[in-house]
Design an enzyme around this catalytic site. Structure first.
Site, PDB file in Angstrom:
ATOM      1  N   ASP A   1     -17.960   3.686   9.038  1.00  0.00           N
ATOM      2  CA  ASP A   1     -17.171   3.432   7.830  1.00  0.00           C
ATOM      3  C   ASP A   1     -16.210   4.613   7.683  1.00  0.00           C
ATOM      4  OD1 ASP A   1     -16.165   3.423   5.259  1.00  0.00           O
ATOM      5  OD2 ASP A   1     -18.091   2.961   4.286  1.00  0.00           O
TER       6      ASP A   1
ATOM      7  N   TYR B   1      -4.040   1.043  -4.018  1.00  0.00           N
ATOM      8  CA  TYR B   1      -3.657   0.773  -2.625  1.00  0.00           C
ATOM      9  C   TYR B   1      -2.272   1.327  -2.327  1.00  0.00           C
ATOM     10  CZ  TYR B   1      -2.676  -1.982   1.626  1.00  0.00           C
ATOM     11  OH  TYR B   1      -2.347  -2.382   2.898  1.00  0.00           O
TER      12      TYR B   1
ATOM     13  N   ASP C   1     -15.261  -0.365  13.837  1.00  0.00           N
ATOM     14  CA  ASP C   1     -15.165  -1.222  12.646  1.00  0.00           C
ATOM     15  C   ASP C   1     -16.483  -1.155  11.884  1.00  0.00           C
ATOM     16  OD1 ASP C   1     -12.790  -3.553  12.226  1.00  0.00           O
ATOM     17  OD2 ASP C   1     -14.534  -3.743  10.911  1.00  0.00           O
TER      18      ASP C   1
ATOM     19  N   LYS D   1      -1.276   4.233   0.317  1.00  0.00           N
ATOM     20  CA  LYS D   1      -0.374   3.991   1.444  1.00  0.00           C
ATOM     21  C   LYS D   1       0.879   4.862   1.357  1.00  0.00           C
ATOM     22  CE  LYS D   1      -2.673   0.925   3.888  1.00  0.00           C
ATOM     23  NZ  LYS D   1      -3.199   1.299   5.221  1.00  0.00           N
TER      24      LYS D   1
ATOM     25  N   ASN E   1      -6.087   2.783  11.512  1.00  0.00           N
ATOM     26  CA  ASN E   1      -5.653   1.434  11.133  1.00  0.00           C
ATOM     27  C   ASN E   1      -6.538   0.782  10.081  1.00  0.00           C
ATOM     28  OD1 ASN E   1      -4.451  -1.396  11.790  1.00  0.00           O
ATOM     29  ND2 ASN E   1      -6.642  -1.602  12.226  1.00  0.00           N
TER      30      ASN E   1
HETATM   31  N1  LIG Z   1      -1.662  -7.750   7.049  1.00  0.00           N
HETATM   32  C1  LIG Z   1      -0.695  -7.263   6.331  1.00  0.00           C
HETATM   33  O1  LIG Z   1       0.163  -8.005   5.849  1.00  0.00           O
HETATM   34  C2  LIG Z   1      -0.600  -5.772   6.094  1.00  0.00           C
HETATM   35  C3  LIG Z   1       0.581  -5.308   5.502  1.00  0.00           C
HETATM   36  C4  LIG Z   1       0.744  -3.938   5.305  1.00  0.00           C
HETATM   37  C5  LIG Z   1      -0.248  -3.062   5.706  1.00  0.00           C
HETATM   38  N2  LIG Z   1      -1.394  -3.508   6.287  1.00  0.00           N
HETATM   39  C6  LIG Z   1      -2.378  -2.503   6.730  1.00  0.00           C
HETATM   40  O2  LIG Z   1      -2.539  -2.610   8.128  1.00  0.00           O
HETATM   41  C7  LIG Z   1      -3.855  -2.197   8.527  1.00  0.00           C
HETATM   42  C8  LIG Z   1      -4.496  -3.277   9.356  1.00  0.00           C
HETATM   43  O3  LIG Z   1      -4.621  -4.436   8.536  1.00  0.00           O
HETATM   44  P1  LIG Z   1      -4.900  -5.899   9.078  1.00  0.00           P
HETATM   45  O4  LIG Z   1      -3.864  -6.767   8.484  1.00  0.00           O
HETATM   46  O5  LIG Z   1      -5.084  -5.902  10.533  1.00  0.00           O
HETATM   47  O6  LIG Z   1      -6.241  -6.193   8.290  1.00  0.00           O
HETATM   48  P2  LIG Z   1      -7.618  -6.879   8.766  1.00  0.00           P
HETATM   49  O7  LIG Z   1      -8.361  -7.123   7.521  1.00  0.00           O
HETATM   50  O8  LIG Z   1      -7.326  -8.019   9.669  1.00  0.00           O
HETATM   51  O9  LIG Z   1      -8.296  -5.743   9.616  1.00  0.00           O
HETATM   52  C9  LIG Z   1      -8.768  -4.543   9.049  1.00  0.00           C
HETATM   53  C10 LIG Z   1     -10.056  -4.150   9.727  1.00  0.00           C
HETATM   54  O10 LIG Z   1     -10.516  -2.932   9.134  1.00  0.00           O
HETATM   55  C11 LIG Z   1     -11.924  -3.039   8.988  1.00  0.00           C
HETATM   56  N3  LIG Z   1     -12.386  -2.146   7.940  1.00  0.00           N
HETATM   57  C12 LIG Z   1     -12.311  -2.344   6.598  1.00  0.00           C
HETATM   58  N4  LIG Z   1     -12.878  -1.313   5.961  1.00  0.00           N
HETATM   59  C13 LIG Z   1     -13.333  -0.457   6.905  1.00  0.00           C
HETATM   60  C14 LIG Z   1     -14.017   0.783   6.854  1.00  0.00           C
HETATM   61  N5  LIG Z   1     -14.368   1.342   5.695  1.00  0.00           N
HETATM   62  N6  LIG Z   1     -14.312   1.411   8.027  1.00  0.00           N
HETATM   63  C15 LIG Z   1     -13.968   0.842   9.203  1.00  0.00           C
HETATM   64  N7  LIG Z   1     -13.334  -0.334   9.299  1.00  0.00           N
HETATM   65  C16 LIG Z   1     -13.015  -0.969   8.168  1.00  0.00           C
HETATM   66  C17 LIG Z   1     -12.164  -4.475   8.642  1.00  0.00           C
HETATM   67  O11 LIG Z   1     -13.497  -4.844   8.913  1.00  0.00           O
HETATM   68  C18 LIG Z   1     -11.160  -5.185   9.544  1.00  0.00           C
HETATM   69  O12 LIG Z   1     -11.713  -5.493  10.812  1.00  0.00           O
HETATM   70  C19 LIG Z   1      -4.572  -1.877   7.235  1.00  0.00           C
HETATM   71  O13 LIG Z   1      -4.518  -0.479   7.030  1.00  0.00           O
HETATM   72  C20 LIG Z   1      -3.774  -2.602   6.179  1.00  0.00           C
HETATM   73  O14 LIG Z   1      -3.898  -1.988   4.926  1.00  0.00           O
HETATM   74  C21 LIG Z   1      -1.578  -4.862   6.466  1.00  0.00           C
END
Ligand SMILES: NC(=O)c1ccc[n+]([C@@H]2O[C@H](COP(=O)([O-])OP(=O)(O)OC[C@H]3O[C@@H](n4cnc5c(N)ncnc54)[C@H](O)[C@@H]3O)[C@@H](O)[C@H]2O)c1
Ligand SMILES: NC(=O)c1ccc[n+]([C@@H]2O[C@H](COP(=O)([O-])OP(=O)(O)OC[C@H]3O[C@@H](n4cnc5c(N)ncnc54)[C@H](O)[C@@H]3O)[C@@H](O)[C@H]2O)c1
Lengths: 273, 281
Positions: A62, A154, A36, A158, A89
């Site tokens: 990153d 975004y 992360d 995706k 992820n």
């Molecule tokens: N939560 C939702 O409703 C939802 C819906 C559809 C898709 N998603 C996707 O699912 C995945 C997980 O999302 P989540 O809901 O657990 O989000 P979250 O924000 O809880 O977790 C995402 C993590 O990624 C880390 N991160 C961000 N930018 C980064 C980078 N450049 N390098 C490394 N780490 C980085 C953040 O610090 C965070 O810990 C993401 O790809 C998100 O786009 C989420």
């Protein structure tokens, strides 16, 4: 145990779904590389896993930076000698409608949500090819299939994930490397913080509940553990004949095979507004 | 042997064929802890595979389930016949106490290689009866019971990759399997308020008894043995698969096990391709 002694790299696993996957995989016997940009939280996750009897390291990287990715995979291989599972992820919403989008933001959002997955595969697949085995899991988003708000960059990223996944599944199947993609519906994670910032906990819960009732046939938002289950399916032998697939884990929201239907009007409040 | 499904009861249709998906799923769910009701339209379907002559169908599947330490019951029931399906549901409650899971593996392929302009309406009706109406009838019989019990539940239907990607001469089978996907999606929404997950799977090429009639007919035409025909056919089919092999009934059991556990709580109304990468939409 479904993942006894395997090694998984899970990006963005300090929070949300990534963290839930890390903990679930570890409970099935897997060793984890927790990655992360929030390194302290990543270290906490790694610590929890070690306390539970599996090995884990936390690596700050990153995923939109290719040097960081090289270093991440180098450290993973240095530590464990191999990688069986990769989950791309890490991601975050970003962007706006066409009128309010600009090039700089487009590049930033695509680097994080699309280019990162490509570069991670480039770094990990040579190791998987050598062992002629691998499981890659990518995260797309329901909005890419059926937007309910306008966040161009975004959603483009995706959608790109789906194309990347299918091409790689096709290319890598002869090497015993499986590539699949999860499309989450609305899941309760810090992902929603930009929207709920400033809300009291009570207001936030009411917002989540209303969203779940309105948009999801099961009547609620999902929990991160409910994405970790399908991820475990793709990471394990339970998916022994499944590759190249897009799985909508969205509580019954109409998925990929249905035509595009809007669940809320394009004017509804959202990111980028 | 696992206990993930301990205390659960599964109802599996189309479970009597020796090489079928139904049998493999029934035994796998038992190995994971479930008690199982196995049903089929035939107590003991014929198999065109050498060495299968002594196969006793449902009777043998019941023994296999009991051999892994779980309870089993069996019933001869046609998935098109509501009275027979309801009787089998009642039997399940009487003998095993409840139902948590329905896996509907009953299905048939009908004549393939017949274009629509040459098609026989009777053949279409027979196929639609089993694959489409049967899916509705068994969903109705078991769904009612799941709602009555009010403990949630899991339903899995089997559609087909041949449904999502029809080829010339396969319209009847393809259309009947598209119907399965449609029923699954509507049923998922109808049963969501009861916490019942409904999903379907689309298998690609699998070595089961489904192609027996086809293999018997074509091998006769070509003057070769069924085994020879099968070997050629499987080679041809495997080459079309990115993973370069036919699917096995264990692959099916793996996926269905996932779909009936808590790991898939937020997954409903989807159809999952299990094709070794052949089908990606
Ligand atoms: N939560 C939702 O409703 C939802 C819906 C559809 C898709 N998603 C996707 O699912 C995945 C997980 O999302 P989540 O809901 O657990 O989000 P979250 O924000 O809880 O977790 C995402 C993590 O990624 C880390 N991160 C961000 N930018 C980064 C980078 N450049 N390098 C490394 N780490 C980085 C953040 O610090 C965070 O810990 C993401 O790809 C998100 O786009 C989420
Ligand atoms: N084998 C494949 O390649 C393949 C591919 C895609 C889909 N499928 C589907 O998978 C399912 C299982 O097929 P299989 O390959 O195990 O075939 P199978 O022929 O080995 O088993 C099917 C079973 O269903 C039973 N059955 C048929 N009609 C019935 C009825 N009206 N009521 C109750 N039982 C009935 C048969 O007696 C048989 O035991 C079917 O729906 C089939 O269409 C199979």
């Amino acid at each position: 145990m479904l993942l006894e002694n395997r090694v998984a790299v899970i990006t963005g696993s300090a929070n949300g779904m990534g963290k839930a996957m890390a903990l679930k995989f570890a409970s099935e016997g897997c060793n984890i590389v927790v990655n992360d940009i929030q390194i302290e939280k990543a270290q906490e996750v790694a610590e929890t896993i070690r306390a539970g009897g599996r090995d884990a390291i936390a690596v700050r990287a990153d995923v939109s930076n290719s040097e960081d990715i090289k270093s991440l995979i180098h450290q993973a291989v240095e530590k464990f000698g191999r990688i069986e599972i990769l989950v791309t992820n890490a991601g975050a919403a970003g962007g706006a409608d066409l009128e309010h989008s600009d090039e700089e933001e487009w590049d930033r959002v695509l680097a994080l949500n699309l280019k990162g997955a490509f570069m991670l595969c480039k770094a990990v697949v040579p190791h998987m090819k050598k062992q002629r085995y691998g499981k890659i899991i990518m995260l797309s988003s329901m909005g890419a299939v059926r937007p309910s708000i306008s966040v161009l960059a975004y959603h483009a990223a995706k959608s790109g994930i789906i194309g990347l996944m299918k091409n790689l599944a096709f290319e890598l199947a002869p090497f015993g490397i499986y590539v699949n993609c999860i499309v989450p519906g609305p899941i309760e994670t810090p992902f929603w913080d930009p929207l709920s910032a400033g809300m009291s906990e009570e207001k936030k819960q009411a917002f989540f509940a209303a969203l779940g009732r309105k948009e999801v046939p099961l009547g609620r938002m999902g929990q991160p553990e409910e994405i970790a289950g399908p991820a475990l399916f793709f990471a394990s032998e339970l998916s022994s004949y499944v590759t190249g697939q897009v799985l909508c884990v969205a509580g019954g929201q109409p998925g990929i095979t249905q035509s595009m239907t809007f669940i809320s009007s394009p004017e509804s409040e959202g990111f980028g507004k | 042997m696992g206990d993930v499904l301990k205390g659960k009861v599964a109802f599996v249709t189309g479970a009597a064929a020796k090489r079928g998906m139904g049998r493999a799923v029934a035994v796998r769910l038992a190995k994971e802890g479930a008690d199982v009701m196995v049903t089929d339209v035939f107590a003991s379907p014929k198999s065109a595979w050498a060495g299968d002559e002594g196969w006793k169908g449902l009777e043998d599947v019941v023994k296999e389930i009991e051999a892994v330490g779980r309870k089993a019951a069996s019933a001869v029931a046609n998935v098109v016949n509501l009275a027979e399906c309801e009787a089998a549901v009642k039997d399940t409650i009487d003998k095993l106490g409840r139902i948590d899971i329905l896996v509907n593996c009953a299905g048939t392929r009908g004549p393939v290689g017949v274009n629509i302009v040459d098609g026989d309406v009777k053949d279409w009706e027979a196929l639609f009866d089993v694959n489409a109406i049967g899916t509705m009838v068994i969903s109705k019989a078991v769904g009612k019971e799941l709602i009555r019990q009010n403990r949630g539940g899991k339903i899995v239907h089997i559609a087909s990759a041949a449904g999502k990607l029809p080829c010339p001469g396969s319209a009847a089978y393809a259309a009947s399997k598209w119907a399965v996907i449609g029923i699954t999606q509507a049923l998922a929404m109808e049963l969501a308020p009861y916490k019942i997950n409904v999903n379907s799977i689309n298998p690609g090429f699998f070595a089961t008894n489904l192609r027996d009639d086809d293999a018997t007919m074509h091998s006769k035409k070509k003057g070769i043995t069924v085994e020879e025909f099968r070997k050629d056919e499987y080679k041809m089919l495997s080459d079309m698969v990115p993973l370069k092999r036919m699917g096995t009934v264990d692959d099916i059991a793996n996926l269905i096990f996932f779909l009936v556990t808590d790991q898939s709580e937020y997954l409903t109304g989807v159809d999952i391709n299990i094709t070794g990468g052949t089908l990606m939409h």
